[in-house]
Design a protein around this motif. Structure first.
Motif, PDB file in Angstrom:
ATOM      1  N   UNK A  48       0.827  -1.211   0.000  1.00  0.00           N
ATOM      2  CA  UNK A  48       0.000   0.000   0.000  1.00  0.00           C
ATOM      3  C   UNK A  48       0.860   1.258   0.000  1.00  0.00           C
ATOM      4  N   UNK A  49       1.965   1.196   0.737  1.00  0.00           N
ATOM      5  CA  UNK A  49       2.883   2.332   0.735  1.00  0.00           C
ATOM      6  C   UNK A  49       3.406   2.556  -0.689  1.00  0.00           C
TER       7      UNK A  49
ATOM      8  N   UNK B 283       3.809   9.951  -8.216  1.00  0.00           N
ATOM      9  CA  UNK B 283       4.729  10.253  -9.330  1.00  0.00           C
ATOM     10  C   UNK B 283       4.173  11.331 -10.268  1.00  0.00           C
ATOM     11  N   UNK B 284       2.855  11.342 -10.416  1.00  0.00           N
ATOM     12  CA  UNK B 284       2.263  12.333 -11.320  1.00  0.00           C
ATOM     13  C   UNK B 284       2.419  13.750 -10.755  1.00  0.00           C
ATOM     14  N   UNK B 285       2.618  13.835  -9.474  1.00  0.00           N
ATOM     15  CA  UNK B 285       2.581  15.142  -8.810  1.00  0.00           C
ATOM     16  C   UNK B 285       3.934  15.514  -8.223  1.00  0.00           C
ATOM     17  N   UNK B 286       4.977  15.164  -8.932  1.00  0.00           N
ATOM     18  CA  UNK B 286       6.321  15.600  -8.520  1.00  0.00           C
ATOM     19  C   UNK B 286       7.080  16.051  -9.764  1.00  0.00           C
TER      20      UNK B 286
ATOM     21  N   UNK C 227      16.452  20.736  -1.078  1.00  0.00           N
ATOM     22  CA  UNK C 227      15.166  20.956  -0.375  1.00  0.00           C
ATOM     23  C   UNK C 227      14.004  20.237  -1.055  1.00  0.00           C
ATOM     24  N   UNK C 228      14.169  19.986  -2.356  1.00  0.00           N
ATOM     25  CA  UNK C 228      13.132  19.225  -3.053  1.00  0.00           C
ATOM     26  C   UNK C 228      13.093  17.782  -2.506  1.00  0.00           C
ATOM     27  N   UNK C 229      14.274  17.224  -2.248  1.00  0.00           N
ATOM     28  CA  UNK C 229      14.321  15.878  -1.664  1.00  0.00           C
ATOM     29  C   UNK C 229      13.718  15.898  -0.259  1.00  0.00           C
ATOM     30  N   UNK C 230      14.035  16.939   0.519  1.00  0.00           N
ATOM     31  CA  UNK C 230      13.471  17.030   1.874  1.00  0.00           C
ATOM     32  C   UNK C 230      11.950  16.932   1.826  1.00  0.00           C
TER      33      UNK C 230
ATOM     34  N   UNK D  10       6.824  13.377   2.020  1.00  0.00           N
ATOM     35  CA  UNK D  10       5.612  12.840   1.380  1.00  0.00           C
ATOM     36  C   UNK D  10       5.676  11.309   1.295  1.00  0.00           C
ATOM     37  N   UNK D  11       6.862  10.775   1.038  1.00  0.00           N
ATOM     38  CA  UNK D  11       7.001   9.310   1.002  1.00  0.00           C
ATOM     39  C   UNK D  11       6.761   8.733   2.400  1.00  0.00           C
ATOM     40  N   UNK D  12       7.277   9.428   3.418  1.00  0.00           N
ATOM     41  CA  UNK D  12       7.022   8.947   4.790  1.00  0.00           C
ATOM     42  C   UNK D  12       5.533   9.021   5.133  1.00  0.00           C
ATOM     43  N   UNK D  13       4.840  10.015   4.574  1.00  0.00           N
ATOM     44  CA  UNK D  13       3.383  10.080   4.769  1.00  0.00           C
ATOM     45  C   UNK D  13       2.708   8.834   4.184  1.00  0.00           C
ATOM     46  N   UNK D  14       3.206   8.382   3.048  1.00  0.00           N
ATOM     47  CA  UNK D  14       2.657   7.154   2.446  1.00  0.00           C
ATOM     48  C   UNK D  14       2.865   5.969   3.394  1.00  0.00           C
TER      49      UNK D  14
END
Ligand SMILES: [Zn+2]
Length: 476
Positions: free
Chosen positions: A215-216, A224-227, A263-266, A271-275
């Motif tokens: 699920x993550x 991916x569509x929104x980065x 900062x983009x990676x930050x 957001x990945x951790x939110x997943x």
């Protein structure tokens, strides 16, 4: 034309046999991230025997070291790597043959990388003695470039801050100064902890770690569509359970998150951790994050790149033997059709450069640096150094045109004469460039001014949290 560092260049030429032995020994050790105990000791001992002052095990990294020679300013640093990759065991032969007794191989040629740096500093030392020059040269023994980014830990300790410049190179298939930046990058493990149960008998009592991982990953796929289109996220499931008739109470996924700016990676990382958090909530599992590395994008310094270009002109391309041409030819026979052509297309070459290289097996000429840099693709921990002090690098041909990175073909050539011949040329370029920097205060000032201009308002702060320890258990 600038003065040639004749003493250094002759020293390297006369030390070929010794340097080749060092390179072969590192190739033989083939130690992966943070396990480079023999490789680091071998290089550090060699430098100590040559009168360098050696400090071992810096920045929480037992396989790092710093070898210093000379006194006072300027301080010129050279960045050495010596780690190998797992899953790439290969003999130094031009066909696929695993090397017995190891799973590892130098698929990025870091045995050549580290050894050329050794040749460069030893040569430069002779030149400095000969001319009675003042200044300090430093050999940075940087472990774990491939996966855990040793330089980020060393930069966190401020080990590069007082260098006037740092230079390095990388083995590749072309002879050229590198002008592209690199992607800032975080890597992390995410573990999910659930509840085991009989998968058919009482699945309602189970909470699946594997469900959470899936699920993550699904959440990230929709992200991916929104980065930004230059950002990259990839993952592998390193533990997905043992057998399908047991609900897996544990699962683990290894992620990389990359983007052109730090900062983009930050923000993507969060957001990945939110997943991960969302997946844990959905599946009734708990999760834990282990940050493996957090590195910066590469900050270019055109003035320093120019120093490398001039040094390459003065030294010339590698002098490949007939036997090396034959070895490389045999290697290129193992490529799938069209491999070299697609490689050349991806190299940001001019039409003319491509036409010259197309019929060649080995790049035996120098190429001008690309007029405009390509968009960044890979990542390197040289990026962190480049925010601490002016930094530049080049590639030198050590293998057949079209050789894929991290492949058995790369390993084979890094252990053969073709790689060694490229390495000797690289050592000379580094020594020549170091000599130029030691000699020319005005040039160093311009290098420093460009650095100050590019970093203005954005000071380096390590992206690795202060107490984060290196992940010694990531590789066996
Ligand atoms: Zn590499």
């Amino acid at each position: 034309m600038n003065q040639r560092a004749e003493t250094a260049l002759n020293f390297i030429e006369d030390s070929k046999a010794m340097l080749e032995k060092v390179s072969d020994q590192l190739w033989d050790y083939a130690e992966v991230a943070l396990k480079e105990h023999h490789s680091a000791r071998y290089l550090a001992d060699a430098l100590e025997n040559e009168g360098f002052d050696v400090q071992r095990g810096l920045a929480d990294l037992p396989t790092s070291f710093l070898a210093t020679w000379g006194d006072g300013e300027p301080v010129i640093g050279f960045l050495a790597e010596y780690d190998a990759l797992s899953g790439l065991s290969q003999e130094a032969v031009p066909y696929r043959k695993e090397r017995p007794g190891t799973d590892n191989g130098h698929g990025c040629g870091h045995n050549l990388l580290g050894t050329a740096i050794l040749g460069a500093v030893l040569g430069l030392k002779q030149q400095m003695i000969e001319e009675g020059m003042t200044g300090t040269i430093r050999f940075y023994g940087c472990p774990a470039e491939e996966n855990l980014s040793g330089k980020a830990f060393m930069a966190r300790e401020g080990l590069f801050d007082d260098c006037d410049a740092c230079l390095t190179w990388h083995p590749g298939a072309v002879n050229r100064v590198r002008r592209s930046s690199s992607l800032a990058n975080n890597a992390m493990n995410i573990e999910f902890f659930g509840q085991a149960a009989h998968a058919a008998g009482d699945p309602h009592n189970g909470r699946s770690g594997l469900d959470a991982v899936q699920l993550m990953n699904m959440g990230v796929e929709f992200m991916r569509e929104h980065m930004s289109s230059l950002a990259r996220i990839h993952y592998v499931i390193t533990d997905g359970g043992r057998q399908p008739n047991v609900v897996p109470d544990y699962a683990k996924v290894w992620y990389l998150v990359r983007a052109p700016q730090r900062d983009e990676v930050d923000s993507l990382y969060q957001r990945v951790l939110d997943c991960a958090r969302g997946a844990a909530i959905m599946t009734g599992t708990k999760y834990q994050v282990q940050l493996l590395k957090a590195i910066w994008n590469l900050l270019p310094n055109r003035t320093l790149e120019h120093v490398l270009s001039e040094a390459m002109e003065q030294v010339g391309p590698p002098d490949f033997s007939k036997a090396s041409h034959q070895f490389a030819e045999a290697i290129s026979q193992t490529f799938e059709p069209g491999r070299k052509e697609s490689f050349l297309l991806g190299q940001n070459l001019t039409q003319r450069q491509r036409k010259i290289l197309e019929p060649k097996i080995l790049n035996d000429i120098l190429l001008d640096a690309p007029a405009s840099p390509l968009e960044p693709r890979g990542s390197t921990d040289v990026g962190d150094v480049s925010w601490c002090c002016p930094t530049a690098q080049f590639t030198m041909a050590c293998n057949a045109l079209g050789t894929p990175g991290h492949s058995w073909q790369f390993v084979a050539q890094a252990g053969a004469n073709v790689g060694r011949e490229g390495m000797i040329a690289a050592a000379k370029v580094l020594a020549q460039a170091g000599y130029r920097l030691l000699q020319a205060p005005n040039l160093r000032r311009r290098v420093g001014e460009e650095f100050a201009c590019r970093t203005e308002g954005r000071l380096y702060r390590s992206a690795m949290p202060k107490d984060q320890k290196p992940a010694f258990d990531q590789f066996r």
